[in-house]
Design a protein around this motif. Structure first.
Motif, PDB file in Angstrom:
ATOM      1  N   LEU A 143      -7.614   2.740 -38.788  1.00  0.00           N
ATOM      2  CA  LEU A 143      -8.996   2.390 -38.506  1.00  0.00           C
ATOM      3  C   LEU A 143      -9.855   2.770 -39.702  1.00  0.00           C
ATOM      4  CD1 LEU A 143      -9.292   3.697 -34.836  1.00  0.00           C
ATOM      5  CD2 LEU A 143      -9.310   1.313 -35.584  1.00  0.00           C
ATOM      6  N   SER A 144     -10.784   1.919 -40.042  1.00  0.00           N
ATOM      7  CA  SER A 144     -11.718   2.176 -41.132  1.00  0.00           C
ATOM      8  C   SER A 144     -13.118   1.841 -40.643  1.00  0.00           C
ATOM      9  CB  SER A 144     -11.368   1.323 -42.353  1.00  0.00           C
ATOM     10  OG  SER A 144     -10.082   1.638 -42.830  1.00  0.00           O
ATOM     11  N   SER A 145     -14.111   2.092 -41.480  1.00  0.00           N
ATOM     12  CA  SER A 145     -15.486   1.789 -41.085  1.00  0.00           C
ATOM     13  C   SER A 145     -16.159   0.935 -42.140  1.00  0.00           C
ATOM     14  CB  SER A 145     -16.276   3.079 -40.869  1.00  0.00           C
ATOM     15  OG  SER A 145     -16.348   3.824 -42.064  1.00  0.00           O
ATOM     16  N   ALA A 146     -17.122   0.144 -41.682  1.00  0.00           N
ATOM     17  CA  ALA A 146     -17.873  -0.731 -42.578  1.00  0.00           C
ATOM     18  C   ALA A 146     -19.231  -1.012 -41.957  1.00  0.00           C
ATOM     19  CB  ALA A 146     -17.123  -2.046 -42.791  1.00  0.00           C
ATOM     20  N   ASP A 147     -20.137  -1.509 -42.759  1.00  0.00           N
ATOM     21  CA  ASP A 147     -21.427  -1.961 -42.255  1.00  0.00           C
ATOM     22  C   ASP A 147     -21.172  -3.020 -41.179  1.00  0.00           C
ATOM     23  OD1 ASP A 147     -23.754  -3.847 -42.159  1.00  0.00           O
ATOM     24  OD2 ASP A 147     -24.586  -2.331 -43.505  1.00  0.00           O
ATOM     25  N   CYS A 148     -21.854  -2.899 -40.059  1.00  0.00           N
ATOM     26  CA  CYS A 148     -21.618  -3.795 -38.907  1.00  0.00           C
ATOM     27  C   CYS A 148     -21.985  -5.246 -39.180  1.00  0.00           C
ATOM     28  CB  CYS A 148     -22.405  -3.301 -37.698  1.00  0.00           C
ATOM     29  SG  CYS A 148     -21.952  -1.635 -37.185  1.00  0.00           S
ATOM     30  N   SER A 149     -22.710  -5.498 -40.257  1.00  0.00           N
ATOM     31  CA  SER A 149     -23.137  -6.867 -40.543  1.00  0.00           C
ATOM     32  C   SER A 149     -22.168  -7.605 -41.463  1.00  0.00           C
ATOM     33  CB  SER A 149     -24.544  -6.874 -41.140  1.00  0.00           C
ATOM     34  OG  SER A 149     -24.556  -6.163 -42.358  1.00  0.00           O
ATOM     35  N   THR A 150     -21.036  -6.968 -41.804  1.00  0.00           N
ATOM     36  CA  THR A 150     -20.031  -7.684 -42.583  1.00  0.00           C
ATOM     37  C   THR A 150     -19.209  -8.558 -41.636  1.00  0.00           C
ATOM     38  OG1 THR A 150     -18.507  -5.810 -42.435  1.00  0.00           O
ATOM     39  CG2 THR A 150     -19.869  -5.931 -44.406  1.00  0.00           C
ATOM     40  N   TRP A 151     -18.554  -9.560 -42.185  1.00  0.00           N
ATOM     41  CA  TRP A 151     -17.822 -10.543 -41.381  1.00  0.00           C
ATOM     42  C   TRP A 151     -16.341 -10.190 -41.327  1.00  0.00           C
ATOM     43  CZ3 TRP A 151     -20.100 -15.232 -39.442  1.00  0.00           C
ATOM     44  CH2 TRP A 151     -21.474 -15.293 -39.668  1.00  0.00           C
ATOM     45  N   LYS A 152     -15.799 -10.179 -40.109  1.00  0.00           N
ATOM     46  CA  LYS A 152     -14.387  -9.862 -39.910  1.00  0.00           C
ATOM     47  C   LYS A 152     -13.858 -10.635 -38.697  1.00  0.00           C
ATOM     48  CE  LYS A 152     -15.071  -5.173 -41.673  1.00  0.00           C
ATOM     49  NZ  LYS A 152     -14.754  -5.546 -43.021  1.00  0.00           N
ATOM     50  N   TYR A 153     -12.528 -10.677 -38.562  1.00  0.00           N
ATOM     51  CA  TYR A 153     -11.914 -11.160 -37.339  1.00  0.00           C
ATOM     52  C   TYR A 153     -12.133 -10.086 -36.271  1.00  0.00           C
ATOM     53  CZ  TYR A 153      -9.307 -14.535 -40.252  1.00  0.00           C
ATOM     54  OH  TYR A 153      -8.935 -15.540 -41.102  1.00  0.00           O
ATOM     55  N   PHE A 154     -11.655 -10.314 -35.037  1.00  0.00           N
ATOM     56  CA  PHE A 154     -11.821  -9.290 -34.012  1.00  0.00           C
ATOM     57  C   PHE A 154     -10.739  -9.403 -32.947  1.00  0.00           C
ATOM     58  CE2 PHE A 154     -14.356 -12.928 -32.817  1.00  0.00           C
ATOM     59  CZ  PHE A 154     -14.275 -13.041 -31.445  1.00  0.00           C
ATOM     60  N   ILE A 155     -10.578  -8.322 -32.177  1.00  0.00           N
ATOM     61  CA  ILE A 155      -9.578  -8.252 -31.113  1.00  0.00           C
ATOM     62  C   ILE A 155     -10.283  -7.843 -29.823  1.00  0.00           C
ATOM     63  CG2 ILE A 155      -7.439  -7.163 -30.317  1.00  0.00           C
ATOM     64  CD1 ILE A 155      -6.866  -6.488 -33.286  1.00  0.00           C
ATOM     65  N   CYS A 156     -10.032  -8.593 -28.757  1.00  0.00           N
ATOM     66  CA  CYS A 156     -10.594  -8.272 -27.441  1.00  0.00           C
ATOM     67  C   CYS A 156      -9.500  -7.705 -26.543  1.00  0.00           C
ATOM     68  CB  CYS A 156     -11.181  -9.518 -26.780  1.00  0.00           C
ATOM     69  SG  CYS A 156     -12.562 -10.252 -27.655  1.00  0.00           S
ATOM     70  N   GLU A 157      -9.942  -6.927 -25.556  1.00  0.00           N
ATOM     71  CA  GLU A 157      -9.033  -6.310 -24.594  1.00  0.00           C
ATOM     72  C   GLU A 157      -9.639  -6.403 -23.204  1.00  0.00           C
ATOM     73  OE1 GLU A 157      -7.050  -1.889 -23.772  1.00  0.00           O
ATOM     74  OE2 GLU A 157      -8.547  -2.106 -25.327  1.00  0.00           O
ATOM     75  N   LYS A 158      -8.804  -6.663 -22.210  1.00  0.00           N
ATOM     76  CA  LYS A 158      -9.239  -6.659 -20.806  1.00  0.00           C
ATOM     77  C   LYS A 158      -8.105  -6.126 -19.954  1.00  0.00           C
ATOM     78  CE  LYS A 158      -9.846 -11.246 -20.235  1.00  0.00           C
ATOM     79  NZ  LYS A 158     -10.169 -12.473 -19.470  1.00  0.00           N
ATOM     80  N   TYR A 159      -8.447  -5.724 -18.729  1.00  0.00           N
ATOM     81  CA  TYR A 159      -7.429  -5.245 -17.806  1.00  0.00           C
ATOM     82  C   TYR A 159      -6.527  -6.382 -17.369  1.00  0.00           C
ATOM     83  CZ  TYR A 159      -9.760  -0.750 -17.289  1.00  0.00           C
ATOM     84  OH  TYR A 159     -10.309   0.477 -17.530  1.00  0.00           O
ATOM     85  N   ALA A 160      -5.231  -6.090 -17.273  1.00  0.00           N
ATOM     86  CA  ALA A 160      -4.283  -7.061 -16.739  1.00  0.00           C
ATOM     87  C   ALA A 160      -4.468  -7.140 -15.234  1.00  0.00           C
ATOM     88  CB  ALA A 160      -2.853  -6.636 -17.080  1.00  0.00           C
ATOM     89  N   LEU A 161      -4.283  -8.335 -14.676  1.00  0.00           N
ATOM     90  CA  LEU A 161      -4.349  -8.482 -13.221  1.00  0.00           C
ATOM     91  C   LEU A 161      -3.145  -7.794 -12.605  1.00  0.00           C
ATOM     92  CD1 LEU A 161      -5.333 -12.249 -12.943  1.00  0.00           C
ATOM     93  CD2 LEU A 161      -6.824 -10.252 -12.702  1.00  0.00           C
ATOM     94  N   ARG A 162      -3.384  -7.137 -11.487  1.00  0.00           N
ATOM     95  CA  ARG A 162      -2.279  -6.447 -10.806  1.00  0.00           C
ATOM     96  C   ARG A 162      -1.669  -7.341  -9.754  1.00  0.00           C
ATOM     97  NH1 ARG A 162      -4.165  -0.226 -10.091  1.00  0.00           N
ATOM     98  NH2 ARG A 162      -4.636   0.094 -12.277  1.00  0.00           N
ATOM     99  N   SER A 163      -0.384  -7.229  -9.597  1.00  0.00           N
ATOM    100  CA  SER A 163       0.323  -7.988  -8.575  1.00  0.00           C
ATOM    101  C   SER A 163       0.008  -7.402  -7.211  1.00  0.00           C
ATOM    102  CB  SER A 163       1.811  -7.926  -8.853  1.00  0.00           C
ATOM    103  OG  SER A 163       2.528  -8.394  -7.749  1.00  0.00           O
TER     104      SER A 163
END
Length: 165
Positions: A143-163
């Motif tokens: 993990l690194s840090s940068a000014d929030c206004s720079t452009w980057k790709y991104f990764i989202c996360e959500k809870y998996a549905l439970r059976s």
């Protein structure tokens, strides 16, 4: 003799439309295939992950995750970091991906979007000092840090549905 009641008008309350309501209902319906994660999402444990290869600033990437019914990636353990950097094949080496970590000035603590602190072994490598908000991103295995206004790709996360079985 019974008195007859008459209703001259019946009016339903119309709640203020929620901009995410349409999306959330379409997300719910997309789960009809009983998969714990939607199409194009990858499951690991209780979470589903999706790598977005569109360039955005941190705030926009956070909003894009919300539209997907998710949040920016929050890495809670070394095992999760190993999965993200090793098993998620869509992550390209030497590319930057926003995660849900930010710091409001160098004197403030790093916090995930839910207000929790990252574990000490996952704290980001400090980038340039700034009095403005800086945001965390993943590059290769750290993990690194940068000014929030720079452009980057991104990764989202959500809870998996439970059976329900």
């Amino acid at each position: 003799m019974q008195e007859e009641e008459r209703y001259t008008s019946l009016q339903w309350d119309n709640p203020t439309p929620n901009p995410y309501q349409k999306h959330l209902s379409s997300t719910k319906n997309s789960a009809h295939n009983c998969s714990p994660c939607p199409d194009n999402w990858i499951r690991n444990g209780e979470s589903c992950y999706r790598v977005f290869e569109s360039w955005t600033v941190w705030r926009t990437s956070r909003e894009d995750c919300l539209k997907e019914g998710s949040k920016l990636l929050q890495i809670d353990s070394k095992e999760e970091m190993d999965f993200i950097t090793g098993s998620l094949r869509k992550i390209k080496r030497n590319y930057d991906y926003w995660v849900g970590l930010s710091q409001d000035g160098s004197s403030q603590p790093w916090l995930w979007q839910d207000g929790s602190s990252p574990s000490p072994d996952l704290s980001p490598i400090q980038g340039p000092q700034s009095t403005n908000q800086v945001c965390g991103y993943l590059r290769n295995n750290s993990l690194s840090s940068a000014d929030c206004s720079t452009w980057k790709y991104f990764i989202c996360e959500k809870y998996a549905l439970r059976s329900s079985t």
